[in-house]
Scaffold this motif. Structure first.
Motif, short mmCIF file in Angstrom:
data_model
loop_
_atom_site.label_atom_id
_atom_site.label_comp_id
_atom_site.label_asym_id
_atom_site.label_seq_id
_atom_site.Cartn_x
_atom_site.Cartn_y
_atom_site.Cartn_z
N PRO A 296 0.85 -1.20 0.00
CA PRO A 296 0.00 0.00 0.00
C PRO A 296 0.88 1.24 0.00
N GLY A 297 0.38 2.33 -0.47
CA GLY A 297 1.20 3.55 -0.47
C GLY A 297 0.89 4.43 -1.66
N ASP A 298 1.84 5.31 -1.96
CA ASP A 298 1.63 6.31 -3.01
C ASP A 298 2.25 5.88 -4.33
N TYR A 299 1.48 6.01 -5.36
CA TYR A 299 1.94 5.58 -6.69
C TYR A 299 1.81 6.71 -7.70
N LEU A 300 2.74 6.69 -8.64
CA LEU A 300 2.63 7.60 -9.77
C LEU A 300 1.99 6.79 -10.90
N VAL A 301 0.97 7.34 -11.52
CA VAL A 301 0.30 6.61 -12.60
C VAL A 301 0.62 7.31 -13.92
N VAL A 302 1.22 6.56 -14.82
CA VAL A 302 1.44 7.09 -16.17
C VAL A 302 0.33 6.48 -17.01
N SER A 303 -0.55 7.32 -17.55
CA SER A 303 -1.62 6.74 -18.36
C SER A 303 -1.39 7.04 -19.83
N VAL A 304 -1.53 6.01 -20.63
CA VAL A 304 -1.31 6.12 -22.08
C VAL A 304 -2.64 5.77 -22.75
N SER A 305 -3.21 6.79 -23.38
CA SER A 305 -4.59 6.67 -23.85
C SER A 305 -4.69 6.91 -25.35
N ASP A 306 -5.48 6.07 -26.02
CA ASP A 306 -5.67 6.32 -27.46
C ASP A 306 -7.15 6.38 -27.79
N SER A 307 -7.43 6.93 -28.97
CA SER A 307 -8.83 7.02 -29.41
C SER A 307 -9.06 5.99 -30.51
N GLY A 308 -8.46 4.83 -30.34
CA GLY A 308 -8.49 3.82 -31.40
C GLY A 308 -9.66 2.86 -31.32
N VAL A 309 -9.44 1.67 -31.89
CA VAL A 309 -10.54 0.71 -32.07
C VAL A 309 -11.05 0.11 -30.75
N GLY A 360 -11.64 3.53 -27.66
CA GLY A 360 -10.23 3.66 -27.35
C GLY A 360 -9.82 2.89 -26.12
N THR A 361 -8.55 3.02 -25.82
CA THR A 361 -7.95 2.21 -24.76
C THR A 361 -7.03 3.10 -23.92
N THR A 362 -7.02 2.84 -22.62
CA THR A 362 -6.05 3.52 -21.76
C THR A 362 -5.33 2.46 -20.93
N ILE A 363 -4.02 2.57 -20.92
CA ILE A 363 -3.23 1.70 -20.05
C ILE A 363 -2.73 2.57 -18.90
N PHE A 364 -2.91 2.08 -17.68
CA PHE A 364 -2.47 2.82 -16.49
C PHE A 364 -1.27 2.07 -15.89
N LEU A 365 -0.14 2.70 -15.98
CA LEU A 365 1.09 2.10 -15.44
C LEU A 365 1.34 2.74 -14.08
N HIS A 366 1.20 1.92 -13.02
CA HIS A 366 1.37 2.44 -11.65
C HIS A 366 2.77 2.09 -11.17
N LEU A 367 3.52 3.10 -10.77
CA LEU A 367 4.88 2.87 -10.26
C LEU A 367 5.02 3.53 -8.90
N PRO A 368 5.79 2.92 -8.00
CA PRO A 368 5.90 3.51 -6.65
C PRO A 368 6.44 4.94 -6.74
N LEU A 369 5.76 5.83 -6.07
CA LEU A 369 6.20 7.22 -6.06
C LEU A 369 7.51 7.29 -5.29
N SER A 370 8.41 8.09 -5.78
CA SER A 370 9.69 8.22 -5.10
C SER A 370 9.46 8.80 -3.71
N PRO A 371 10.05 8.19 -2.65
CA PRO A 371 9.74 8.62 -1.28
C PRO A 371 10.00 10.10 -1.05
N THR A 372 11.02 10.64 -1.68
CA THR A 372 11.32 12.06 -1.45
C THR A 372 10.19 12.94 -1.96
N MET A 373 9.48 12.41 -2.99
CA MET A 373 8.42 13.23 -3.56
C MET A 373 7.08 13.00 -2.89
N SER A 374 6.88 11.81 -2.29
CA SER A 374 5.54 11.51 -1.85
C SER A 374 5.11 12.47 -0.74
N SER A 375 6.07 13.02 0.03
CA SER A 375 5.66 13.92 1.08
C SER A 375 5.16 15.25 0.49
#
Ligand SMILES: Nc1ncnc2c1ncn2[C@@H]1O[C@H](COP(=O)(O)OP(=O)(O)OP(=O)(O)O)[C@@H](O)[C@H]1O
Ligand SMILES: [Mg+2]
Length: 379
Positions: A296-309, A360-375
């Motif tokens: 559990p904790g803070d995550y950065l989500v990079v979402s890649v979204s298209d308006s495709g099929v 369309g489709t969106t992919i959500f890539l969740h990566l642990p937020l860097s501790p220095t930034m999460s505060s």
């Protein structure tokens, strides 16, 4: 959630609910096709109280187009069967989120004619998603363990072949014919090694990355390669979040993952469209983290979204599996998304997909937020 029939890793636009089940009451006057409902129904559908009394057709239009005709059929049948029960997807007003609703009710009759239907509607999105996620995570982790083993054995075999080829090298140089066979065999080993590398990225165990990636900088550095990769027919929108957002991940792998997602997007938008890459923060609660097997904790989500099929439900359920592809006759190996999946897991994160056919489709890539930034992220 946009679509998800069999909801593999497909999630709602708001996967962090404060309430798990919201239940509302509804009543349809079958003579005037008018619906009356409790405030909870408005909450589920995301509408204001002005919808306290609304027309049946307006309600049907809230269901996603793929589900609408079967909801209509269910209602029609309930006139004679006396009861109704189904679970379908609606698009919530306001935030446009796709949600699963469980609808249940009974028909009342006057002089043998159906005059009224009444019952309840429950937003079951989170429940479905957590169950689906748990099952999907288990499935994918089993495949990863299998691939780890296979990739290890495969690598050993390649090493044996390679070592023997090296010994033949000198002899082959004296015979043009033997040299041709030797070169073909070595190319085969090289291709096998590349394939194995992709599989090993998918199967790699979790590792704590010491690298902190500033996502804004990374996206900027990718701007040119992304535009080159998708071509001019596709508009690229980069929307990095707050300045200084960072996550813990291998920068090169993250770039490769975003590019691979962009290429999938391009292939889904053959006549052009929009590719949007944005970032946001998510706090993953303990319960939700458990279903995904992450901390559990803070995550950065990079979402890649298209308006495709878009992706249909059956296919969406399989896209992260290694070697799964719907692309025939080309060089596609079905390893792009499995690598993205493996990279996310290896980094201590996870990946989800949201898709709707023709939208369309969106992919959500969740990566642990860097501790220095999460505060600072929640200031
Ligand atoms: N953005 C997308 N829109 C529609 N379908 C997609 C999208 N991304 C992936 N898919 C579907 O998921 C499948 C698996 O994708 P993946 O990237 O793993 O493999 P691939 O693109 O087929 O091959 P490779 O990435 O190895 O070249 C694709 O074949 C396609 O059916
Ligand atoms: Mg791909």
């Amino acid at each position: 959630m946009r679509h998800s029939a069999h909801n593999t890793l497909v999630h709602s636009s708001d996967p962090f609910p404060t309430r798990i089940f919201i239940t509302g009451q509804w009543e349809i006057d079958l003579l005037s096709d008018t619906i009356r409902c409790s405030p909870e129904v408005d909450e589920i559908f995301g509408q204001t109280r002005s919808y306290f009394s609304w027309r049946l057709n307006a309600a049907l239009n809230r269901f996603v187009s793929e589900d609408r005709s079967s909801v209509r059929d269910e209602l029609e049948q309930a006139r004679s069967t006396g009861s109704i029960e189904f679970e379908k997807r609606i698009r919530r007003v306001g935030d446009g989120a796709l949600r699963w609703v469980h609808v249940k009710g009974y028909t009342s009759y006057a002089d043998g004619k159906p005059v009224r239907m009444a019952g309840e509607v429950i937003d079951v999105t989170e429940w479905r998603l957590s169950e689906d996620r748990r099952r999907d995570t288990e499935k994918m982790e089993a495949i990863r363990r299998l691939c780890r083993r296979l990739s290890h054995d495969y690598n050993n075999l390649l090493m044996v072949i390679n070592a023997n080829l090296e010994m033949l090298n000198e002899q082959a140089e004296h015979s043009p014919k033997a040299l041709r066979f030797f070169t073909a065999a070595r190319d085969g080993v090289d291709r096998g090694a590349q394939l194995n590398h992709k599989l090993s990225v998918f199967a790699a165990p979790r590792e704590d990355s010491n690298e902190t990636v500033n996502i804004g900088h990374l996206l900027l550095s990718l701007e040119r390669p992304l535009r080159d990769a998708v071509g001019e027919a596709i508009e690229v929108r980069l929307i990095p979040g707050a300045i200084g957002e960072s996550c813990k991940a291998d920068a090169q792998e993250l770039k490769a993952a975003i590019l691979s997602l962009a290429i999938n997007a391009r292939e889904a938008m053959v006549t052009g469209g929009v590719l949007t890459i944005s970032t946001l923060h998510r706090r993953i609660t303990k319960d939700f983290a458990q279903t995904l097997g992450i901390a559990p904790g803070d995550y950065l989500v990079v979402s890649v979204s298209d308006s495709g099929v878009g992706i249909g439900p059956d296919i969406a359920a399989r896209v992260f599996e290694p070697l799964f592809t719907t692309k025939r006759g080309g060089t596609a190996k079905g390893l792009g998304l499995s690598q993205v999946y493996g990279f996310a897991r290896q980094s201590g994160g996870f990946v989800t997909i949201e898709s709707e056919l023709s939208h369309g489709t969106t992919i959500f890539l969740h990566l642990p937020l860097s501790p220095t930034m999460s505060s600072t992220a929640y200031l």
